[in-house]
Design a protein around this motif. Structure first.
Motif, mmCIF file in Angstrom:
data_model
loop_
_atom_site.group_PDB
_atom_site.id
_atom_site.type_symbol
_atom_site.label_atom_id
_atom_site.label_comp_id
_atom_site.label_asym_id
_atom_site.label_seq_id
_atom_site.Cartn_x
_atom_site.Cartn_y
_atom_site.Cartn_z
ATOM 1 N N ALA A 171 0.841 -1.204 0.000
ATOM 2 C CA ALA A 171 0.000 0.000 0.000
ATOM 3 C C ALA A 171 0.877 1.255 0.000
ATOM 4 N N ALA A 172 1.923 1.230 0.802
ATOM 5 C CA ALA A 172 2.827 2.380 0.868
ATOM 6 C C ALA A 172 3.551 2.574 -0.462
ATOM 7 N N PHE A 173 3.934 1.475 -1.086
ATOM 8 C CA PHE A 173 4.629 1.509 -2.376
ATOM 9 C C PHE A 173 3.764 2.193 -3.437
ATOM 10 N N LEU A 174 2.453 1.919 -3.378
ATOM 11 C CA LEU A 174 1.529 2.501 -4.359
ATOM 12 C C LEU A 174 0.926 3.819 -3.882
ATOM 13 N N GLY A 175 1.136 4.131 -2.606
ATOM 14 C CA GLY A 175 0.560 5.358 -2.065
ATOM 15 C C GLY A 175 -0.947 5.291 -1.920
ATOM 16 N N VAL A 176 -1.459 4.105 -1.560
ATOM 17 C CA VAL A 176 -2.905 3.948 -1.354
ATOM 18 C C VAL A 176 -3.153 3.428 0.063
ATOM 19 N N ALA A 177 -4.432 3.444 0.467
ATOM 20 C CA ALA A 177 -4.785 2.945 1.795
ATOM 21 C C ALA A 177 -4.600 1.425 1.837
ATOM 22 N N THR A 178 -4.235 0.914 3.013
ATOM 23 C CA THR A 178 -4.071 -0.536 3.168
ATOM 24 C C THR A 178 -5.439 -1.203 3.240
ATOM 25 N N PRO A 179 -5.726 -2.151 2.334
ATOM 26 C CA PRO A 179 -7.023 -2.834 2.416
ATOM 27 C C PRO A 179 -7.099 -3.735 3.647
ATOM 28 N N GLU A 180 -8.323 -4.023 4.047
ATOM 29 C CA GLU A 180 -8.539 -4.888 5.206
ATOM 30 C C GLU A 180 -8.053 -6.308 4.889
ATOM 31 N N ILE A 181 -7.372 -6.895 5.859
ATOM 32 C CA ILE A 181 -6.829 -8.246 5.705
ATOM 33 C C ILE A 181 -7.737 -9.214 6.467
ATOM 34 N N THR A 182 -7.861 -10.423 5.976
ATOM 35 C CA THR A 182 -8.687 -11.414 6.674
ATOM 36 C C THR A 182 -7.903 -12.712 6.839
ATOM 37 N N ASP A 183 -8.522 -13.702 7.485
ATOM 38 C CA ASP A 183 -7.862 -15.001 7.636
ATOM 39 C C ASP A 183 -7.873 -15.740 6.304
#
Ligand SMILES: [Zn+2]
Ligand SMILES: [Zn+2]
Length: 233
Positions: free
Chosen positions: A108-120
């Motif tokens: 996300a930082a590499f693309l400059g976007v918000a980090t999407p929610e992660i799941t199991d």
């Protein structure tokens, strides 16, 4: 509006419901493959725009049996959590891409976007696994190179109740029409992707329809004969 776009391919024909829609900023191809009789479906790479994916599933009265991630790049996994939440279907991914998935903030930082929610991740995929839904059975091919845990799904013509006209390969970002996946990102390897393509994908029949993670469909025969990255490697 992205959500008004016409699906790239939306067909109910020849024993198979197949819908591919490019989703999100990087236009990752999200694919739905459904059995027209049992209405069970597999969803591959719900990278974004989950509302639109749910709408298509509803329109075709499909129940999601499993959600497969071909690899853990941000554009392919952004919608996993939300789709799992809404459908209750398990998330399937190769073990070797878990670090990429769990460290999503780096991408996300590499693309400059918000980090999407992660799941199991509910089930870890490995070479040779069989995925079954409706009357279909696809096999998992571990094809490292674009990422360490990249997988492709191979759906043969089948036998018995439903026979599709040509085999299909869901290739993620390993093979594209006229190109191959980049290997300069986290864990990428040109040697590995070359081995994966020659050793596994090019062993498939020429008439196999390839559904890449971005861009148009192609076939194994077409790529074998014309892909400049394959001819000279
Ligand atoms: Zn990728
Ligand atoms: Zn991609």
């Amino acid at each position: 509006m992205m959500s008004d776009a016409v699906p790239a391919f939306d067909a109910v024909s020849q024993g198979l419901i197949h819908i591919t829609i490019p989703v999100g900023m990087l236009q990752c191809n999200c694919t739905i493959i459904g059995d027209p009789i049992t209405r069970e479906a597999l969803v591959v790479d719900p990278g974004d725009e989950v509302t639109r994916i749910l709408e298509l599933l509803g329109r075709h009265r499909l129940t999601v049996k499993a959600i497969v991630s071909t690899h853990a790049h941000i554009d392919h996994v952004g919608g996993l959590s939300k789709l799992r939440q809404y459908t209750g279907a398990p998330i399937l991914m190769h073990r070797d891409d878990l670090p990429l998935y769990q460290g999503m903030e780096v991408q996300a930082a590499f693309l400059g976007v918000a980090t999407p929610e992660i799941t199991d991740v509910d089930q870890l995929l490995k070479e040779g696994d069989a995925l079954r839904w409706g009357s279909f059975e696809a096999s998992v091919m571990h094809t490292p190179g674009h990422t360490p845990g990249s997988v492709c799904l191979y759906l043969p013509k089948g036998s018995g109740e439903i026979v599709i006209p040509a085999p299909r390969l869901f290739a993620g970002d390993t093979l594209f029409a006229g190109s191959i996946g980049r290997t300069d990102l986290w864990g990428g390897s040109m040697d590995q992707i070359t081995d994966s393509i020659h050793g596994k994908l090019m062993q498939l029949p020429d008439d196999t329809i390839v559904h890449p993670g971005h861009g148009p469909l192609t076939t194994i025969g077409q790529e074998r004969n014309t892909n400049p990255f394959l001819i000279h490697t």
